[in-house]
Design an enzyme around this catalytic site. Structure first.
Site, PDB file in Angstrom:
ATOM      1  N   GLY A  71       0.775  -1.242   0.000  1.00  0.00           N
ATOM      2  CA  GLY A  71       0.000   0.000   0.000  1.00  0.00           C
ATOM      3  C   GLY A  71       0.803   1.287   0.000  1.00  0.00           C
ATOM      4  O   GLY A  71       0.354   2.291   0.551  1.00  0.00           O
ATOM      5  N   HIS A 110      -0.273   0.718 -13.262  1.00  0.00           N
ATOM      6  CA  HIS A 110       0.453  -0.432 -13.805  1.00  0.00           C
ATOM      7  C   HIS A 110       1.944  -0.104 -13.875  1.00  0.00           C
ATOM      8  O   HIS A 110       2.323   0.971 -14.346  1.00  0.00           O
ATOM      9  CB  HIS A 110      -0.085  -0.795 -15.199  1.00  0.00           C
ATOM     10  N   LEU A 155     -11.216  -6.800 -11.648  1.00  0.00           N
ATOM     11  CA  LEU A 155     -12.600  -6.437 -11.312  1.00  0.00           C
ATOM     12  C   LEU A 155     -13.549  -6.978 -12.378  1.00  0.00           C
ATOM     13  O   LEU A 155     -13.270  -6.878 -13.570  1.00  0.00           O
ATOM     14  CB  LEU A 155     -12.774  -4.922 -11.254  1.00  0.00           C
ATOM     15  N   ASP A 158     -13.028  -3.163 -19.727  1.00  0.00           N
ATOM     16  CA  ASP A 158     -13.198  -4.575 -19.393  1.00  0.00           C
ATOM     17  C   ASP A 158     -12.090  -5.489 -19.922  1.00  0.00           C
ATOM     18  O   ASP A 158     -12.185  -6.703 -19.835  1.00  0.00           O
ATOM     19  CB  ASP A 158     -14.610  -5.088 -19.725  1.00  0.00           C
ATOM     20  N   GLU A 203       5.429   5.945  -9.588  1.00  0.00           N
ATOM     21  CA  GLU A 203       3.995   5.637  -9.457  1.00  0.00           C
ATOM     22  C   GLU A 203       3.343   6.583  -8.458  1.00  0.00           C
ATOM     23  O   GLU A 203       2.241   7.074  -8.672  1.00  0.00           O
ATOM     24  CB  GLU A 203       3.787   4.203  -8.941  1.00  0.00           C
ATOM     25  N   ARG A 243      -6.611  -8.828  -7.983  1.00  0.00           N
ATOM     26  CA  ARG A 243      -7.692  -9.481  -8.731  1.00  0.00           C
ATOM     27  C   ARG A 243      -8.180  -8.562  -9.844  1.00  0.00           C
ATOM     28  O   ARG A 243      -7.979  -7.351  -9.782  1.00  0.00           O
ATOM     29  CB  ARG A 243      -8.849  -9.816  -7.797  1.00  0.00           C
TER      30      ARG A 243
END
Ligand code: GRF
Length: 208
Positions: A12, A109, A93, A147, A179, A91
């Site tokens: 995090g 990313h 989405l 998607d 990032e 994961r």
């Protein structure tokens, strides 16, 4: 003030950069919840330390991916965030969530997309692949989520040099620092309503 929900599975550090930028008022917003699929994710601990709702949703408790996604959707509808940030969420989405919140979900990313993105390209695997290919520069990408996997419209990118003696770990560390800047910049622009999606392109509107 935008209300932000962050999904994170790991340490995090990006979440921390977002929390700090909100505190400094650089981002006109507030992290209202952190959601994780990992009980021991340090990101959840960071959330608790800042009195942010820390929500663990155990994938093992759901018999299918669809049921898991339905649970996430239920939580998201209650939270009703203006922005969802995937900051090291392991994961993918589900389509239902992406469709319902399209234009409000962004991902970080650790490469310059479209290189080294898609299924299987996550964490150190990305940096290993960059080194193996012999790239001289790498970097990070912040993009809206569609998607596909790592395919959505790009908001911002930052690059770093690749050094002769780099290991996946040293490269990851250099990219990680960028990032933190890139995600803050992207959220800041989003909060100022300055991002306009036009097909694959994200137009950055000038201030005022
Ligand atoms: C980052 O490298 C990000 O690009 C990737 O996962 C990592 C998360 O790092 N999606 P952290 O948990 O924010 O430190």
């Amino acid at each position: 003030m935008i209300r932000i929900t962050v999904f994170a599975s790991g340490r995090g550090t990006n979440l921390q950069a977002i929390i700090d930028a909100c505190k400094r008022n650089e981002i006109k917003g507030k992290v209202i919840a952190v959601i994780s699929n990992r009980k021991n994710a340090y990101a959840l601990e960071r959330a608790r330390k800042h009195n942010i709702k820390a929500i663990f949703v155990d994938p093992k408790k759901f018999s299918s991916r669809e049921k898991y996604d339905n649970k996430l959707l239920e939580i998201l509808r209650l939270l009703n965030p203006d922005l969802i940030v995937l900051a090291g969420y392991t994961r993918i989405l589900g389509k239902k969530i992406v469709d319902e919140f399209y234009g409000k979900i962004i991902n970080i990313h650790p490469s310059l997309l479209p290189s080294f993105g898609g299924r299987g390209y996550y964490g150190l695997r990305v940096h290993r692949a960059v080194l193996k290919y012999g790239c001289k520069i790498s970097g990070c990408t912040i993009h809206f989520v569609d998607d596909g996997v790592d395919t959505g419209p790009i908001i911002t990118q930052r690059c770093v040099p690749v050094f002769e003696d780099d290991t996946p770990e040293t490269l990851a560390e250099r990219v990680s620092k960028e990032e933190h800047k890139a995600i803050v910049e992207a959220i800041k622009l989003f909060a100022e309503n300055r991002l306009e999606i036009e097909g694959r392109r994200v137009r950055i509107l000038s201030k005022g």
